[in-house]
Write an enzyme that holds these catalytic residues in place. Structure first.
Site, PDB file in Angstrom:
ATOM      1  N   SER A 142       0.885  -1.188   0.000  1.00 22.10           N
ATOM      2  CA  SER A 142       0.000   0.000   0.000  1.00 22.10           C
ATOM      3  C   SER A 142       0.905   1.216   0.000  1.00 22.10           C
ATOM      4  O   SER A 142       2.112   1.099   0.292  1.00 22.10           O
ATOM      5  CB  SER A 142      -0.850  -0.027   1.276  1.00 22.10           C
ATOM      6  OG  SER A 142      -1.430   1.241   1.529  1.00 22.10           O
ATOM      7  N   TYR A 155      -2.253  -1.423  10.312  1.00 21.51           N
ATOM      8  CA  TYR A 155      -2.187  -1.510   8.847  1.00 21.51           C
ATOM      9  C   TYR A 155      -0.847  -0.980   8.332  1.00 21.51           C
ATOM     10  O   TYR A 155      -0.174  -1.627   7.523  1.00 21.51           O
ATOM     11  CB  TYR A 155      -3.351  -0.713   8.250  1.00 21.51           C
ATOM     12  CG  TYR A 155      -3.554  -0.920   6.768  1.00 21.51           C
ATOM     13  CD1 TYR A 155      -4.110  -2.104   6.268  1.00 21.51           C
ATOM     14  CD2 TYR A 155      -3.204   0.063   5.849  1.00 21.51           C
ATOM     15  CE1 TYR A 155      -4.307  -2.294   4.912  1.00 21.51           C
ATOM     16  CE2 TYR A 155      -3.399  -0.119   4.486  1.00 21.51           C
ATOM     17  CZ  TYR A 155      -3.955  -1.298   4.015  1.00 21.51           C
ATOM     18  OH  TYR A 155      -4.142  -1.488   2.662  1.00 21.51           O
TER      19      TYR A 155
HETATM   20  N1  LIG Z   1      -8.485  -0.350  -1.858  1.00 17.47           N
HETATM   21  C1  LIG Z   1      -7.449   0.414  -1.596  1.00 17.47           C
HETATM   22  O1  LIG Z   1      -7.541   1.643  -1.681  1.00 17.47           O
HETATM   23  C2  LIG Z   1      -6.113  -0.214  -1.228  1.00 17.47           C
HETATM   24  C3  LIG Z   1      -5.020   0.632  -1.181  1.00 17.47           C
HETATM   25  C4  LIG Z   1      -3.772   0.099  -0.878  1.00 17.47           C
HETATM   26  C5  LIG Z   1      -3.633  -1.250  -0.649  1.00 17.47           C
HETATM   27  N2  LIG Z   1      -4.710  -2.058  -0.686  1.00 17.47           N
HETATM   28  C6  LIG Z   1      -4.479  -3.475  -0.456  1.00 17.47           C
HETATM   29  O2  LIG Z   1      -4.882  -4.175  -1.609  1.00 17.47           O
HETATM   30  C7  LIG Z   1      -5.255  -5.514  -1.277  1.00 17.47           C
HETATM   31  C8  LIG Z   1      -6.593  -5.815  -1.900  1.00 17.47           C
HETATM   32  O3  LIG Z   1      -7.528  -4.916  -1.334  1.00 17.47           O
HETATM   33  P1  LIG Z   1      -8.940  -4.528  -2.004  1.00 17.47           P
HETATM   34  O4  LIG Z   1      -9.004  -3.063  -1.974  1.00 17.47           O
HETATM   35  O5  LIG Z   1      -9.151  -5.278  -3.261  1.00 17.47           O
HETATM   36  O6  LIG Z   1      -9.869  -5.026  -0.808  1.00 17.47           O
HETATM   37  P2  LIG Z   1     -11.131  -5.993  -0.758  1.00 17.47           P
HETATM   38  O7  LIG Z   1     -11.623  -5.912   0.639  1.00 17.47           O
HETATM   39  O8  LIG Z   1     -12.040  -5.697  -1.889  1.00 17.47           O
HETATM   40  O9  LIG Z   1     -10.439  -7.418  -1.009  1.00 17.47           O
HETATM   41  C9  LIG Z   1      -9.677  -8.067  -0.053  1.00 17.47           C
HETATM   42  C10 LIG Z   1     -10.055  -9.538  -0.084  1.00 17.47           C
HETATM   43  O10 LIG Z   1      -9.216 -10.233   0.840  1.00 17.47           O
HETATM   44  C11 LIG Z   1     -10.011 -11.241   1.446  1.00 17.47           C
HETATM   45  N3  LIG Z   1      -9.448 -11.651   2.723  1.00 17.47           N
HETATM   46  C12 LIG Z   1      -9.335 -10.912   3.852  1.00 17.47           C
HETATM   47  N4  LIG Z   1      -8.828 -11.639   4.841  1.00 17.47           N
HETATM   48  C13 LIG Z   1      -8.586 -12.883   4.335  1.00 17.47           C
HETATM   49  C14 LIG Z   1      -8.063 -14.075   4.872  1.00 17.47           C
HETATM   50  N5  LIG Z   1      -7.687 -14.166   6.152  1.00 17.47           N
HETATM   51  N6  LIG Z   1      -7.951 -15.149   4.069  1.00 17.47           N
HETATM   52  C15 LIG Z   1      -8.346 -15.092   2.772  1.00 17.47           C
HETATM   53  N7  LIG Z   1      -8.869 -13.966   2.206  1.00 17.47           N
HETATM   54  C16 LIG Z   1      -8.976 -12.885   2.986  1.00 17.47           C
HETATM   55  C17 LIG Z   1     -11.373 -10.610   1.622  1.00 17.47           C
HETATM   56  O11 LIG Z   1     -12.399 -11.578   1.777  1.00 17.47           O
HETATM   57  C18 LIG Z   1     -11.503  -9.796   0.343  1.00 17.47           C
HETATM   58  O12 LIG Z   1     -12.189 -10.481  -0.674  1.00 17.47           O
HETATM   59  C19 LIG Z   1      -5.238  -5.567   0.252  1.00 17.47           C
HETATM   60  O13 LIG Z   1      -4.047  -6.170   0.682  1.00 17.47           O
HETATM   61  C20 LIG Z   1      -5.268  -4.105   0.662  1.00 17.47           C
HETATM   62  O14 LIG Z   1      -4.676  -3.886   1.912  1.00 17.47           O
HETATM   63  C21 LIG Z   1      -5.957  -1.576  -0.970  1.00 17.47           C
END
Ligand SMILES: NC(=O)c1ccc[n+]([C@@H]2O[C@H](COP(=O)([O-])OP(=O)(O)OC[C@H]3O[C@@H](n4cnc5c(N)ncnc54)[C@H](O)[C@@H]3O)[C@@H](O)[C@H]2O)c1
Length: 262
Positions: A142, A155
């Site tokens: 991130s 986080y």
């Molecule tokens: N959305 C943003 O703005 C953003 C920004 C920076 C980083 N991220 C990172 O990107 C990645 C994807 O995030 P996203 O935005 O698509 O979020 P999201 O919540 O849409 O997807 C995350 C997925 O991870 C799954 N998950 C969570 N815990 C789990 C576990 N213990 N075992 C298996 N699956 C699990 C959830 O069920 C979910 O489907 C994450 O690591 C998040 O921290 C997101």
């Protein structure tokens, strides 16, 4: 010919925004993809939509569970015949509260999913990638893996930890032709951010996105597809000399020290 023709990938967090986008894009580029998520119902629907059945498999698993991680890794190898790419992307945000109020169990949970889950996924993938003569490991960090934001100590800690984990692995695995890199999205339009908007200002979640967008040089969130495009590059042979690197896709956010004028 697709950019991932002949490649076999696992994608964790595949029921969420970025994971689903990566799975779709990788399949469209010729890869066979094992989608993994703990949310079995959404995962199944996502897998059905991700591409043709001969190139897509899915398995519900909690990435913090070492046995479950071994299972999904072996399932991918059994089904498709090997493993070339691991997109270790499952993540959670944890609470949005000041450091001194942060509960230990919340901290442990965030570290378990965001750090341990990635480490387990990488460890399980390595022997299979060695057998194939190389591979690409991607960790979704991130912008909070490179800088901090208030009230998100678990986080920020977890996403910085991935940078150290990635560098260590990149050094150890370079001679095996296994490349390891971190992807650092800025604010992206996914279910995770929607939940954050809704909990911050339930009566007007859009106002949160508007306020955050105003501080981004490009004045907008990224899409899951834009993040997946960076993942595709790093997963593909086009990135054959890229290892040990941190790759941002953040609309210019980390380039600025604060809100940009106009
Ligand atoms: N959305 C943003 O703005 C953003 C920004 C920076 C980083 N991220 C990172 O990107 C990645 C994807 O995030 P996203 O935005 O698509 O979020 P999201 O919540 O849409 O997807 C995350 C997925 O991870 C799954 N998950 C969570 N815990 C789990 C576990 N213990 N075992 C298996 N699956 C699990 C959830 O069920 C979910 O489907 C994450 O690591 C998040 O921290 C997101």
């Amino acid at each position: 010919m697709g950019r991932l023709e002949g490649k076999i990938a696992v994608v964790t967090g595949a029921a969420g925004g970025m994971g689903a986008a990566a799975a779709r894009l990788f399949a469209a580029e010729g890869a066979k993809v094992m989608l993994v998520d703990r949310d079995a119902a959404v995962l199944e629907a996502t897998a059905r939509a991700a591409g043709p059945a001969d190139r897509i498999a899915h398995m519900a698993a909690d990435v913090t569970d070492a046995g479950a991680v071994e299972n999904y890794t072996h399932a991918a190898v059994e089904r498709f015949g090997g493993l070339d790419i691991a997109v270790l992307n499952a993540g959670i945000t944890g609470p949005n509260i000041p450091l001194e109020d942060y509960e230990l169990e919340d901290f442990d949970r965030v570290i378990a999913v965001n750090v341990r889950g990635v480490w387990l996924g990488m460890r399980a993938a390595i022997p299979h990638m060695k057998q194939r003569g190389g591979g690409s490991v991607l960790m979704t960090s991130s912008i909070q893996g490179l800088s901090a934001m208030p009230n998100t100590s678990g986080y920020t800690t977890s996403k910085h930890a991935l940078v150290g984990m990635m560098k260590q692995a990149a050094l150890e695995l370079a001679r095996d032709r296994i490349r390891v890199n971190t992807v650092h999205p800025g604010f992206a339009d996914t279910p995770m951010m929607k939940r954050i908007h809704e909990s911050a200002v339930p009566e007007n979640p859009k106002a949160v996105e508007d306020a955050l967008s105003a501080g981004i040089p490009m004045r907008r969130y990224g899409s899951s597809d834009e993040i997946a495009a960076l993942m595709l590059f790093l997963a593909s042979d086009a990135a054959s000399y890229c290892t040990g690197g941190t790759y941002t896709a953040d609309g210019g956010l980390l380039a600025s020290w604060g809100p940009t004028p106009h």
